[in-house]
Design a protein around this motif. Structure first.
Motif, PDB file in Angstrom:
ATOM      1  N   VAL A   1      16.585  14.627  63.928  1.00 40.81           N
ATOM      2  CA  VAL A   1      16.561  14.402  65.344  1.00 40.81           C
ATOM      3  C   VAL A   1      17.627  13.286  64.877  1.00 40.81           C
ATOM      4  O   VAL A   1      17.854  12.695  63.933  1.00 40.81           O
ATOM      5  N   ALA A   2      18.910  13.455  65.636  1.00 41.29           N
ATOM      6  CA  ALA A   2      20.591  12.658  65.862  1.00 41.29           C
ATOM      7  C   ALA A   2      20.025  12.504  66.797  1.00 41.29           C
ATOM      8  O   ALA A   2      20.252  12.218  68.404  1.00 41.29           O
ATOM      9  N   MET A   3      20.908  10.727  66.433  1.00 41.70           N
ATOM     10  CA  MET A   3      21.195   9.622  68.001  1.00 41.70           C
ATOM     11  C   MET A   3      22.764   9.977  67.737  1.00 41.70           C
ATOM     12  O   MET A   3      23.672   9.361  67.094  1.00 41.70           O
ATOM     13  N   TRP A   4      22.759   9.693  69.161  1.00 43.35           N
ATOM     14  CA  TRP A   4      24.673   9.365  69.241  1.00 43.35           C
ATOM     15  C   TRP A   4      24.635   8.147  70.864  1.00 43.35           C
ATOM     16  O   TRP A   4      24.287   8.019  71.059  1.00 43.35           O
ATOM     17  N   ASP A   5      26.157   7.873  70.217  1.00 42.08           N
ATOM     18  CA  ASP A   5      26.304   6.647  71.537  1.00 42.08           C
ATOM     19  C   ASP A   5      27.552   7.258  72.580  1.00 42.08           C
ATOM     20  O   ASP A   5      28.807   7.831  71.575  1.00 42.08           O
ATOM     21  N   LEU A   6      27.369   7.079  73.098  1.00 39.38           N
ATOM     22  CA  LEU A   6      28.545   8.544  73.789  1.00 39.38           C
ATOM     23  C   LEU A   6      29.653   7.208  74.045  1.00 39.38           C
ATOM     24  O   LEU A   6      30.848   7.583  73.900  1.00 39.38           O
ATOM     25  N   ARG A   7      29.656   6.409  73.782  1.00 40.09           N
ATOM     26  CA  ARG A   7      30.809   5.497  73.317  1.00 40.09           C
ATOM     27  C   ARG A   7      31.623   5.118  72.238  1.00 40.09           C
ATOM     28  O   ARG A   7      32.990   4.831  71.782  1.00 40.09           O
ATOM     29  N   ASN A   8      31.182   6.072  71.454  1.00 39.92           N
ATOM     30  CA  ASN A   8      31.869   7.027  69.788  1.00 39.92           C
ATOM     31  C   ASN A   8      31.039   7.831  68.971  1.00 39.92           C
ATOM     32  O   ASN A   8      30.146   8.491  68.348  1.00 39.92           O
ATOM     33  N   MET A   9      31.995   9.121  69.949  1.00 38.74           N
ATOM     34  CA  MET A   9      30.623  10.494  69.447  1.00 38.74           C
ATOM     35  C   MET A   9      31.671  10.775  68.145  1.00 38.74           C
ATOM     36  O   MET A   9      31.420  11.920  68.007  1.00 38.74           O
ATOM     37  N   ARG A  10      32.547  10.053  67.191  1.00 38.44           N
ATOM     38  CA  ARG A  10      32.902  10.734  66.317  1.00 38.44           C
ATOM     39  C   ARG A  10      32.145  10.849  64.782  1.00 38.44           C
ATOM     40  O   ARG A  10      31.908  11.307  63.967  1.00 38.44           O
ATOM     41  N   GLU A  11      30.864  10.103  65.540  1.00 38.13           N
ATOM     42  CA  GLU A  11      30.034   9.952  64.212  1.00 38.13           C
ATOM     43  C   GLU A  11      27.874   9.854  64.749  1.00 38.13           C
ATOM     44  O   GLU A  11      27.642   8.938  65.751  1.00 38.13           O
ATOM     45  N   LYS A  12      27.352  10.268  64.025  1.00 40.98           N
ATOM     46  CA  LYS A  12      26.009   9.793  64.655  1.00 40.98           C
ATOM     47  C   LYS A  12      25.742   8.655  64.140  1.00 40.98           C
ATOM     48  O   LYS A  12      26.140   7.488  63.330  1.00 40.98           O
ATOM     49  N   LEU A  13      24.345   7.986  65.603  1.00 43.75           N
ATOM     50  CA  LEU A  13      24.555   6.521  64.475  1.00 43.75           C
ATOM     51  C   LEU A  13      23.323   6.719  63.691  1.00 43.75           C
ATOM     52  O   LEU A  13      23.436   6.089  63.078  1.00 43.75           O
ATOM     53  N   ARG A  14      22.185   7.311  64.576  1.00 44.72           N
ATOM     54  CA  ARG A  14      20.942   8.134  63.234  1.00 44.72           C
ATOM     55  C   ARG A  14      21.005   9.248  62.852  1.00 44.72           C
ATOM     56  O   ARG A  14      20.806  10.310  63.896  1.00 44.72           O
ATOM     57  N   VAL A  15      20.245   9.657  61.931  1.00 43.14           N
ATOM     58  CA  VAL A  15      19.162  11.054  61.949  1.00 43.14           C
ATOM     59  C   VAL A  15      17.999  10.545  61.300  1.00 43.14           C
ATOM     60  O   VAL A  15      18.598   9.967  60.066  1.00 43.14           O
ATOM     61  N   LEU A  16      17.485  11.208  62.094  1.00 40.64           N
ATOM     62  CA  LEU A  16      16.056  10.890  61.614  1.00 40.64           C
ATOM     63  C   LEU A  16      15.456  12.466  61.176  1.00 40.64           C
ATOM     64  O   LEU A  16      15.226  13.656  61.682  1.00 40.64           O
ATOM     65  N   HIS A  17      14.351  11.809  59.891  1.00 40.50           N
ATOM     66  CA  HIS A  17      13.857  13.471  58.994  1.00 40.50           C
ATOM     67  C   HIS A  17      12.808  13.260  59.059  1.00 40.50           C
ATOM     68  O   HIS A  17      11.886  11.937  59.178  1.00 40.50           O
ATOM     69  N   GLY A  18      11.718  14.008  59.422  1.00 38.75           N
ATOM     70  CA  GLY A  18       9.847  14.015  59.631  1.00 38.75           C
ATOM     71  C   GLY A  18       9.392  15.081  59.737  1.00 38.75           C
ATOM     72  O   GLY A  18       8.513  15.824  59.303  1.00 38.75           O
ATOM     73  N   HIS A  19       9.949  16.290  60.679  1.00 38.59           N
ATOM     74  CA  HIS A  19       9.532  17.820  61.070  1.00 38.59           C
ATOM     75  C   HIS A  19       9.796  17.897  60.145  1.00 38.59           C
ATOM     76  O   HIS A  19      10.842  18.689  59.392  1.00 38.59           O
ATOM     77  N   SER A  20       9.082  19.289  60.337  1.00 37.30           N
ATOM     78  CA  SER A  20       9.005  20.321  58.591  1.00 37.30           C
ATOM     79  C   SER A  20       9.473  21.828  59.281  1.00 37.30           C
ATOM     80  O   SER A  20       9.857  22.646  58.648  1.00 37.30           O
ATOM     81  N   ASN A  21       9.771  21.639  60.900  1.00 40.33           N
ATOM     82  CA  ASN A  21      10.129  23.206  61.621  1.00 40.33           C
ATOM     83  C   ASN A  21      11.177  22.761  61.967  1.00 40.33           C
ATOM     84  O   ASN A  21      11.298  21.807  62.780  1.00 40.33           O
TER      85      ASN A  21
END
Length: 514
Positions: free
Chosen positions: A119-139
């Motif tokens: 799961v990736a989190m984004w900010d419309l004010r800066n779409m050049r990079e992700k705010l965070r990447v969430l790891h936890g699911h296996s599918n």
């Protein structure tokens, strides 16, 4: 009731006055006049012969309704300005696999889920990079919700797990997450706009509604509960202790996280797979897209509210002799009631081979007679009666195992759908006022109403009238503007503006033409 003109309606609305007269007449005129006025081809540059954006899997507006984000099959995320319908941001490699879903946390922050398990989190004010990447699911991550009440991001995956993420607790290891529940065959989960219900749809042919939702205690309250096994107990009409010990979750005494299983669907539709799920903007009902086989799909409306009259008045396990009066363990003491109480008090003492009873959709397709041959899953399953003919099993699916009274009916409306491109999930949606359902249909979208006059939900004097006799939805308009199957449709939360996305990457815009 007095008929008012469109000019009178708009004039009163501009001045902040409450509408009067026949508002249904106005709403019908608005929605039936919707037509396409703009279209966009995702990621197609001049001279290219292939649309490299792939299909549009999901569309999501922000709360202000001035931005819409598209999730595409080929890893990209597209951001559009609603006023100009222009692409303002494009992230070609937002994920390393298909982007499946989008959810706004506020007007600027949104999250995307992908087949790359993240799961990736984004900010419309800066779409050049992700705010965070969430790891936890296996599918594959297929659904994201946000609970403003608890300030938790809720994600679900084909691994069956539901995780919550505290968006305000960023650490060096990332966001603090918690595994709150697991459901075999989980496809979608939704939180009601009021935040008091969590609704799950599955490949097992049932909908699970959790009323009086408390995400912070969900893991404690439902720990060990397997809705698939409980549903199996209902279908085969056998006492399965590892499932029956959770009868209290269905009781009116359950002050939080009370469970309800919804299993009534249109006639001739056993609802093997519930593909898509949405909740009414005012939490009045839930919308599902249901599949029985590769040739048939249905769009259904179910009541989402608690049916207090049909809640269990007492804990069913308090009188277990009613269900196992002819059974006694050869090495047991104290009779059947003592043994049933022994089972209830020792929740971890049951054999694990009971989970083999949870047949997957693929196994059911390969072995269509599997349910007809189930009589005892393990040594702890207690047959109650003789095997029931297959012709009568559909009746058992409509009747709860632990209560002799008929189960409360939830189905209110339904309509048959065309099932083109059966390997894709089609995502329907509600209009902002909840009067209209936009449902993908073939190479277009149908606008469905509860009645021909475009009335609000429900049209019945009481809910019970509708539940006893579900009605077909009415087709108010059929918009066919795409060259391929429509996969998702979304109304703006602020105005009667409709946006659709199809399997070849087209995004089409519709608005009333008065």
């Amino acid at each position: 009731m007095k008929i008012i003109t469109m000019e009178q309606y708009l004039s009163r609305r501009e001045r902040g006055f409450q509408s009067w007269g026949d508002e249904n007449f106005i709403m019908r005129r608005i929605y039936t006049s919707i037509n396409m006025f703009n279209s966009y081809h995702t990621n197609q540059e001049s001279g290219e012969t292939e649309r490299v954006g792939g299909g549009v899997f999901n569309l999501e507006f922000n709360a202000d309704g001035n931005v819409i984000v598209a999730a595409t099959e080929r890893k990209s995320v597209l951001v559009f300005d609603v006023i100009t319908q222009k692409e303002i941001f494009k992230v070609p490699d937002a994920h390393t696999d298909c982007v499946n879903c989008i959810k706004f946390v506020d007007a600027r922050i949104f999250a995307t889920g992908s087949d790359d398990l993240t799961v990736a989190m984004w900010d419309l004010r800066n779409m050049r990079e992700k705010l965070r990447v969430l790891h936890g699911h296996s599918n594959w991550v297929k659904n994201i919700e946000y609970s403003p009440k608890d300030k938790l991001l809720v994600t679900s995956s084909f691994d069956g797990s539901i995780l919550t993420w505290d968006t305000a607790s960023y650490t060096e290891q990332g966001l603090i997450s918690e595994h709150v529940f697991h459901v075999s065959g989980l496809l979608r989960c939704r939180i009601s706009p009021m935040g008091d219900k969590l609704v799950l749809c599955t490949s097992g042919g049932y909908i699970m509604v959790i009323h009086r939702l408390d995400l912070t205690t969900l893991n404690d309250d439902l720990g060990g509960f397997k809705p698939g096994v409980y549903r199996l107990m209902q279908v085969v009409d056998q006492y399965i202790p590892v499932a029956a010990k959770f009868d209290h979750l269905f009781s009116r005494r359950q002050k939080r996280n009370r469970v309800e299983l919804v299993t009534d669907f249109p006639e001739r539709n056993d609802a093997d797979i519930i593909l898509a799920l949405q909740i009414h903007p005012n939490s009045r009902c839930m919308l599902t897209r249901v599949s029985y086989d590769e040739n048939r799909e249905w769009t259904c409306i179910h009541d989402i509210n608690e049916d207090v009259a049909n809640m269990k008045k007492r804990h069913p396990s308090s009188s277990p002799t009613r269900r196992i009066s002819n059974y006694n363990r050869t090495n047991g003491r104290g009779g059947t009631a003592a043994y049933a109480q022994h089972l209830h008090e020792q929740p971890e003492s049951f054999p694990r081979d009971i989970w083999a009873a949870e047949l997957t959709v693929q196994q059911r397709a390969i072995r269509p007679t599997a349910y007809n041959s189930v009589h005892a899953i393990s040594s702890e399953v207690l047959p109650l009666r003789q095997a029931i003919p297959a012709s009568q099993r559909h009746r058992l699916a409509r009747r709860p195992f632990v209560d002799p009274e008929p189960k409360s009916k939830k189905l209110m409306y339904y309509i048959s759908e065309a099932n083109v491109k059966p390997t894709y999930i089609k995502e329907p949606g509600f209009s902002a006022d909840g009067r209209i359902i936009c449902s993908p249909y073939d190479n277009g979208v149908r606008l469905l109403g509860y009645s021909a006059d475009c009335s609000d939900y429900p049209i019945y004097t009481t809910f019970e009238e509708g539940k006893q006799s579900p009605r077909q939805m009415v087709v108010l308009a059929h918009l066919k503007e795409h060259q391929d199957a429509v996969l998702c449709a979304k109304f703006s939360p602020r105005e009667p503006l409709l946006v659709t996305g199809c399997a070849t990457g087209d995004v089409t815009w519709y608005r009333p033409n008065l």
